[in-house]
Design an enzyme around this catalytic site. Structure first.
Site, short mmCIF file in Angstrom:
data_model
loop_
_atom_site.label_atom_id
_atom_site.label_comp_id
_atom_site.label_asym_id
_atom_site.label_seq_id
_atom_site.Cartn_x
_atom_site.Cartn_y
_atom_site.Cartn_z
CG LEU A 68 -2.02 -1.13 1.15
CD1 LEU A 68 -3.00 -1.00 2.31
CD2 LEU A 68 -2.78 -1.18 -0.18
N GLY A 76 -0.79 1.78 -3.53
CA GLY A 76 -2.08 1.19 -3.87
C GLY A 76 -3.18 1.51 -2.86
CB SER A 78 8.44 -0.66 -18.31
OG SER A 78 8.24 0.61 -18.85
CE1 TYR A 81 9.32 1.41 -13.21
CE2 TYR A 81 9.56 2.10 -15.49
CZ TYR A 81 8.86 1.42 -14.51
OH TYR A 81 7.71 0.74 -14.83
N1 LIG Z 1 1.26 2.18 -15.66
C1 LIG Z 1 2.05 2.00 -16.71
O1 LIG Z 1 1.95 2.70 -17.72
C2 LIG Z 1 3.09 0.90 -16.71
C3 LIG Z 1 3.82 0.69 -17.87
C4 LIG Z 1 4.78 -0.31 -17.88
C5 LIG Z 1 4.98 -1.12 -16.78
N2 LIG Z 1 4.26 -0.88 -15.64
C6 LIG Z 1 4.51 -1.77 -14.52
O2 LIG Z 1 3.25 -2.27 -14.08
C7 LIG Z 1 3.30 -2.50 -12.68
C8 LIG Z 1 2.14 -1.78 -12.01
O3 LIG Z 1 2.23 -0.39 -12.28
P1 LIG Z 1 1.04 0.61 -11.95
O4 LIG Z 1 1.03 1.63 -13.02
O5 LIG Z 1 -0.18 -0.15 -11.65
O6 LIG Z 1 1.64 1.35 -10.66
P2 LIG Z 1 1.07 1.41 -9.17
O7 LIG Z 1 2.03 2.22 -8.40
O8 LIG Z 1 -0.36 1.83 -9.19
O9 LIG Z 1 1.15 -0.12 -8.71
C9 LIG Z 1 2.27 -0.68 -8.07
C10 LIG Z 1 1.78 -1.33 -6.79
O10 LIG Z 1 2.88 -1.98 -6.16
C11 LIG Z 1 2.77 -1.72 -4.75
N3 LIG Z 1 4.12 -1.86 -4.19
C12 LIG Z 1 5.17 -1.02 -4.33
N4 LIG Z 1 6.23 -1.49 -3.66
C13 LIG Z 1 5.85 -2.66 -3.09
C14 LIG Z 1 6.50 -3.62 -2.26
N5 LIG Z 1 7.78 -3.48 -1.90
N6 LIG Z 1 5.80 -4.69 -1.87
C15 LIG Z 1 4.49 -4.86 -2.21
N7 LIG Z 1 3.82 -3.97 -2.98
C16 LIG Z 1 4.50 -2.89 -3.41
C17 LIG Z 1 2.21 -0.33 -4.62
O11 LIG Z 1 1.58 -0.09 -3.36
C18 LIG Z 1 1.22 -0.31 -5.79
O12 LIG Z 1 -0.08 -0.71 -5.36
C19 LIG Z 1 4.66 -2.03 -12.20
O13 LIG Z 1 5.51 -3.16 -12.16
C20 LIG Z 1 5.13 -1.10 -13.31
O14 LIG Z 1 6.53 -1.06 -13.39
C21 LIG Z 1 3.32 0.11 -15.59
#
Ligand SMILES: NC(=O)c1ccc[n+]([C@@H]2O[C@H](COP(=O)([O-])OP(=O)(O)OC[C@H]3O[C@@H](n4cnc5c(N)ncnc54)[C@H](O)[C@@H]3O)[C@@H](O)[C@H]2O)c1
Length: 321
Positions: A34, A37, A116, A140
């Site tokens: 969280l 999230g 990504s 990143y």
């Molecule tokens: N949103 C995009 O455009 C995009 C594009 C490419 C890749 N991604 C990848 O998709 C995944 C999700 O991204 P998102 O956009 O939903 O971001 P987000 O920040 O909404 O989701 C990431 C979640 O991981 C949780 N988190 C962070 N560190 C943590 C830990 N140590 N232990 C447990 N939970 C942890 C956070 O609380 C969050 O709910 C990530 O791996 C991101 O690199 C996202």
């Protein structure tokens, strides 16, 4: 019915995936610390555990009987990763290694990693396919590429099936809007729908591949189900290249509101172009993005209450997306 564990499942992409899998009747567990999230967006039949992806004892319990892990827990801001590279290394790389160790211990045999499109960096030739040598421009990007390599290497030793989806710029309802470094789509939506000023970094001609969340979730579900994709890296985008200036125009069109834009040309707008080649996704996943940028933006305005301001004409909320 299958059993899934989603790390980072209370985040933007994670909760859409978790809710879709749960609605289809699957058993879904989520672990999320969280830090970004929000567990309240998860359907009530999802088993939520607050915890870090490096917490081995929690993982051992949660991984019991799981058919497939979706690994999304990560820190996700490019500029922030330059300020705090150690954190990005700890969570994005170290977290992936911890998870793989726990999967070995419990005997879970399949993992889908959300990687990504950012790892490609600034490439002259667009669209970029998966064979392009990445240009790692931020910690990143390094962390996501390292996570891919750790996952593939360890999976080979541990006999785990793996696939990495390189998602480009995902957008959709529920995307977080942190005060520092918010993602571009919700940031522009917020400014335009609240009558604020949109600050564009650079000249706004930099392009990205914006892919709607439902299409990303389709791809993730297919990647979790398909056989014969072990050890593959697959791009997931829309296949459409859109500049920031075009994005602003789309928001003006769907919202019927004018954007007040200023340009900060001193500040870099990031890489000049980024567009996904989707041939491999089509071939291996039968993936076909269905939601255009304009339709996706309208859906966000209609679903996400943060953007439903008094400035909106009521008709906009009733338009067909
Ligand atoms: N949103 C995009 O455009 C995009 C594009 C490419 C890749 N991604 C990848 O998709 C995944 C999700 O991204 P998102 O956009 O939903 O971001 P987000 O920040 O909404 O989701 C990431 C979640 O991981 C949780 N988190 C962070 N560190 C943590 C830990 N140590 N232990 C447990 N939970 C942890 C956070 O609380 C969050 O709910 C990530 O791996 C991101 O690199 C996202």
């Amino acid at each position: 019915m299958k059993k899934y564990l989603i790390t980072g499942g209370a985040g933007f992409i994670g909760h859409h995936l978790a809710n879709r899998l749960a609605a289809a009747g699957h058993h879904v567990r989520v672990i999320d610390d969280l830090s970004a999230g929000d567990e309240s967006v998860l359907d009530s039949n999802i088993l939520f555990t607050r915890g870090a992806v490096s917490d081995q004892p929690k993982l051992w319990t949660l991984l019991h009987d799981i058919d497939c892990v979706y690994h999304l827990a990560a820190k996700v801001s490019l500029p922030q990763s330059i300020l705090y590279p150690r954190d990005y290394n700890d969570v994005n790389v170290g977290g992936t290694v911890c998870l793989m160790e726990a999967m070995r211990a419990v005997g879970v045999k399949r993992i889908v990693l959300v990687s990504s499109g950012t790892i490609y960096g600034d490439q002259k030739r667009q669209p970029v396919d998966e064979s392009v040598v990445p240009q790692l421009l931020t910690p990143y990007a390094v962390s996501k590429f390292a996570a891919e390599h750790y996952m593939f290497t360890l999976a080979q030793h541990y006999g785990i099936e793996t696939v990495a989806l390189r998602v480009f710029n995902a957008f959709g309802p529920g995307q977080a809007l942190p005060p520092a470094y918010p993602p571009v789509v919700p940031k522009m939506l917020r400014e335009i729908l609240h009558g604020g000023t949109v600050v564009v970094h650079g000249d706004g001609e930099q392009t990205r591949d914006y892919v709607y969340i439902d299409d990303v979730v389709d791809a993730l579900i297919r990647a979790g189900e398909r056989s014969h994709i072990d050890h593959q890296v697959i791009n997931i985008g829309s296949g459409v290249e859109t500049s920031v200036n075009q994005l602003i125009k789309h928001i003006e069109t769907v919202s019927h509101l004018p954007a007040h834009t200023i340009y900060n040309r001193e500040r870099s707008g990031g890489v000049s172009r980024l567009l996904a080649d989707l041939d491999k996704a089509r071939e291996l996943l039968d993936y076909k993005p269905r939601v255009s940028l304009a339709a996706g933006l309208l859906r966000i305005i209609q679903i996400d209450k943060r953007f439903q301001t008094d400035l909106l004409q009521p008709g906009v909320l009733r338009q067909a997306a």
